[in-house]
Design a protein around this motif. Structure first.
Motif, PDB file in Angstrom:
ATOM      1  N   UNK A   5       0.857  -1.183   0.000  1.00 20.06           N
ATOM      2  CA  UNK A   5       0.000   0.000   0.000  1.00 20.06           C
ATOM      3  C   UNK A   5       0.894   1.234   0.000  1.00 20.06           C
ATOM      4  N   UNK A   6       0.745   2.055  -1.046  1.00 19.03           N
ATOM      5  CA  UNK A   6       1.503   3.297  -1.129  1.00 19.03           C
ATOM      6  C   UNK A   6       0.738   4.450  -0.493  1.00 19.03           C
ATOM      7  N   UNK A   7       1.495   5.434  -0.030  1.00 23.65           N
ATOM      8  CA  UNK A   7       0.910   6.661   0.491  1.00 23.65           C
ATOM      9  C   UNK A   7       1.944   7.773   0.372  1.00 23.65           C
ATOM     10  N   UNK A   8       1.473   8.994   0.582  1.00 21.13           N
ATOM     11  CA  UNK A   8       2.396  10.115   0.598  1.00 21.13           C
ATOM     12  C   UNK A   8       2.390  10.985  -0.640  1.00 21.13           C
ATOM     13  N   UNK A   9       1.628  10.593  -1.656  1.00 23.89           N
ATOM     14  CA  UNK A   9       1.563  11.414  -2.852  1.00 23.89           C
ATOM     15  C   UNK A   9       0.789  12.703  -2.603  1.00 23.89           C
ATOM     16  N   UNK A  10       0.831  13.583  -3.581  1.00 23.22           N
ATOM     17  CA  UNK A  10       0.105  14.836  -3.451  1.00 23.22           C
ATOM     18  C   UNK A  10       0.540  15.835  -4.492  1.00 23.22           C
ATOM     19  N   UNK A  11       0.121  17.078  -4.275  1.00 18.92           N
ATOM     20  CA  UNK A  11       0.440  18.176  -5.177  1.00 18.92           C
ATOM     21  C   UNK A  11       1.538  19.025  -4.540  1.00 18.92           C
ATOM     22  N   UNK A  12       2.579  19.306  -5.310  1.00 13.80           N
ATOM     23  CA  UNK A  12       3.697  20.083  -4.800  1.00 13.80           C
ATOM     24  C   UNK A  12       4.222  20.984  -5.914  1.00 13.80           C
ATOM     25  N   UNK A  85      13.727  18.406  -4.868  1.00 12.56           N
ATOM     26  CA  UNK A  85      13.907  19.132  -6.124  1.00 12.56           C
ATOM     27  C   UNK A  85      13.016  18.557  -7.225  1.00 12.56           C
ATOM     28  N   UNK A  86      11.749  18.415  -6.901  1.00 10.16           N
ATOM     29  CA  UNK A  86      10.825  17.816  -7.850  1.00 10.16           C
ATOM     30  C   UNK A  86      10.609  18.715  -9.059  1.00 10.16           C
ATOM     31  N   UNK A  87      10.392  18.063 -10.193  1.00  5.35           N
ATOM     32  CA  UNK A  87      10.193  18.756 -11.463  1.00  5.35           C
ATOM     33  C   UNK A  87       8.823  18.370 -12.033  1.00  5.35           C
ATOM     34  N   UNK A 123      -0.696   9.187  -6.509  1.00  3.25           N
ATOM     35  CA  UNK A 123      -0.483  10.247  -7.503  1.00  3.25           C
ATOM     36  C   UNK A 123       0.461  11.307  -6.966  1.00  3.25           C
ATOM     37  N   UNK A 124       1.439  11.664  -7.763  1.00  2.88           N
ATOM     38  CA  UNK A 124       2.323  12.790  -7.476  1.00  2.88           C
ATOM     39  C   UNK A 124       2.157  13.792  -8.606  1.00  2.88           C
ATOM     40  N   UNK A 125       1.819  15.026  -8.238  1.00  7.42           N
ATOM     41  CA  UNK A 125       1.653  16.079  -9.228  1.00  7.42           C
ATOM     42  C   UNK A 125       2.565  17.240  -8.854  1.00  7.42           C
ATOM     43  N   UNK A 126       3.414  17.630  -9.797  1.00  3.37           N
ATOM     44  CA  UNK A 126       4.351  18.720  -9.572  1.00  3.37           C
ATOM     45  C   UNK A 126       3.974  19.865 -10.503  1.00  3.37           C
ATOM     46  N   UNK A 127       3.618  20.988  -9.905  1.00  2.00           N
ATOM     47  CA  UNK A 127       3.218  22.143 -10.707  1.00  2.00           C
ATOM     48  C   UNK A 127       4.428  23.019 -11.009  1.00  2.00           C
ATOM     49  N   UNK A 128       4.382  23.661 -12.163  1.00  2.00           N
ATOM     50  CA  UNK A 128       5.509  24.501 -12.585  1.00  2.00           C
ATOM     51  C   UNK A 128       5.540  25.818 -11.813  1.00  2.00           C
TER      52      UNK A 128
END
Length: 128
Positions: A5-12, A85-87, A123-128
């Motif tokens: 079970x994964x966890x910890x994703x989000x919007x950054x 340093x997410x892109x 889900x991991x979402x990285x906004x510009x």
């Protein structure tokens, strides 16, 4: 049998950090090699990182080297992926996967076909 079970994703925002967790079930989880993969929208699921059962050996996909760190805590049946340093191109669904390998095996699997157990993804979402 192993369940993940994964966890910890989000919007950054770009340049930010996230820590993904993979919780494994079963007394033998600590004996499994665990990998992280990601799947961008409309693309194949790609290798990101993997770690040996002991945590002593790890391998990374080239684009994440120096930014992502895989680790594990066998006492907690958990594997982590620290991402800094997410892109925007890191945006994807991240999956953890596990495979049992001989404890004496020195190579780490990077192909998704080598892994027999998968989580549902986060889900991991990285906004510009």
């Amino acid at each position: 049998q192993v369940q993940l079970v994964e966890s910890g994703g989000g919007l950054v925002q770009a340049g930010g950090s996230l820590r993904l967790s993979c919780a494994g079930s079963g007394r033998t989880f600590s004996s499994y090699t665990v990998g992280w993969f990601r799947q961008r929208a409309g693309q194949e699921r790609d290798f990101v990182a993997t770690i040996s059962w002991s945590g002593g050996t790890a391998a990374y996909e080239d684009s994440v080297k120096g930014r992502f760190t895989i680790s594990r805590d066998n006492a907690k049946n958990a594997v982590y992926l620290q991402m800094i340093n997410l892109k925007p191109e890191d945006t994807a669904v991240y999956y953890c996967a596990a495979v049992y390998r001989s404890l004496w095996t020195t190579t780490l699997p990077k192909a998704k076909a080598e892994y027999g157990y998968w989580g549902q993804g986060t889900q991991v979402t990285v906004s510009a």
